[in-house]
Design a protein around this motif. Structure first.
Motif, short mmCIF file in Angstrom:
data_model
loop_
_atom_site.label_atom_id
_atom_site.label_comp_id
_atom_site.label_asym_id
_atom_site.label_seq_id
_atom_site.Cartn_x
_atom_site.Cartn_y
_atom_site.Cartn_z
N HIS A 30 24.89 -27.99 -34.60
CA HIS A 30 25.96 -27.85 -35.59
C HIS A 30 27.04 -28.87 -35.25
N ARG A 31 27.63 -29.46 -36.25
CA ARG A 31 28.74 -30.42 -36.06
C ARG A 31 30.01 -29.76 -36.53
N MET A 32 31.04 -29.79 -35.68
CA MET A 32 32.26 -29.05 -35.96
C MET A 32 33.49 -29.90 -35.65
N ARG A 33 34.58 -29.55 -36.33
CA ARG A 33 35.87 -30.19 -36.07
C ARG A 33 36.95 -29.13 -35.87
N PRO A 34 36.88 -28.40 -34.74
CA PRO A 34 37.94 -27.42 -34.49
C PRO A 34 39.27 -28.13 -34.24
N THR A 35 40.34 -27.38 -34.32
CA THR A 35 41.67 -27.95 -34.07
C THR A 35 41.67 -28.68 -32.74
N GLY A 36 42.32 -29.82 -32.72
CA GLY A 36 42.34 -30.61 -31.50
C GLY A 36 41.25 -31.67 -31.53
N TRP A 37 40.06 -31.27 -31.96
CA TRP A 37 38.98 -32.24 -32.05
C TRP A 37 39.22 -33.18 -33.22
N SER A 38 39.64 -32.65 -34.36
CA SER A 38 39.83 -33.48 -35.55
C SER A 38 41.05 -34.38 -35.41
#
Length: 169
Positions: A30-38
């Motif tokens: 899975h590819r994700m953009r949680p806060t901080g990562w984005s």
């Protein structure tokens, strides 16, 4: 009152340290953009490996435990991880400080785990638990505990779920 089951994401549910480009058997990517990562400029989405069989295993453990996220994902585990595993929204440990100084050589989460648990019994699954954490908890927590270190290259396995179920019984 049920004991708590404090659940870390990276390591136990996401075996992030497994060989790069070699997804562990039974896991999906899975590819994700949680806060901080984005917020990282032009960063690729975070790769997270999840085993969808872990959801029913955790749901089964909820008969004996109160499930709680104990992860740096905090409440975002309810948005990014829980739905993919079929979990309901769970309470979470809201770390007052992340990656800060820890007492007596313990992992930074340990002191906050004890604060969150209060006097309740708990099991904690994490990839950063050490003997120092076990000693600290044994000295400072009044109820019974199970601190389960999970290999961050493998994640949770059948024996872990069995051990958690047996401990709660």
């Amino acid at each position: 009152m049920k004991p708590l089951l404090l659940i870390d994401v990276d390591g136990p549910l996401n075996p992030y340290a497994a060989r790069a480009q070699r997804r562990p058997a039974g896991y999906s990517t899975h590819r994700m953009r949680p806060t901080g990562w984005s917020e990282k400029e032009r960063a690729k989405p975070l790769r997270v490996w999840l085993n969808h069989g872990h959801g029913p295993e955790l749901i089964a453990l909820a008969r004996a435990y109160e499930l709680v996220w104990a992860t740096t994902w905090k409440d975002e585990a309810n948005d990014w991880i829980g739905p993919l595993l079929g979990l309901p929204r769970l309470p979470f440990v809201d770390w007052p400080v992340m990656h800060g100084r820890a007492p007596a050589g313990t992992f930074w989460k340990t002191q906050y785990i004890l604060e969150y648990a209060g006097e309740r019994p708990f099991a904690w699954i994490d990839d950063d638990i050490t003997a120092m954490d076990r000693e600290w908890v044994d000295r400072h927590h009044p109820a019974r505990t199970l601190l389960m270190r999970v290999d961050e290259q493998i994640g949770l396995v059948r024996e872990d779920f069995d051990a958690l179920a047996n401990w709660a019984a």
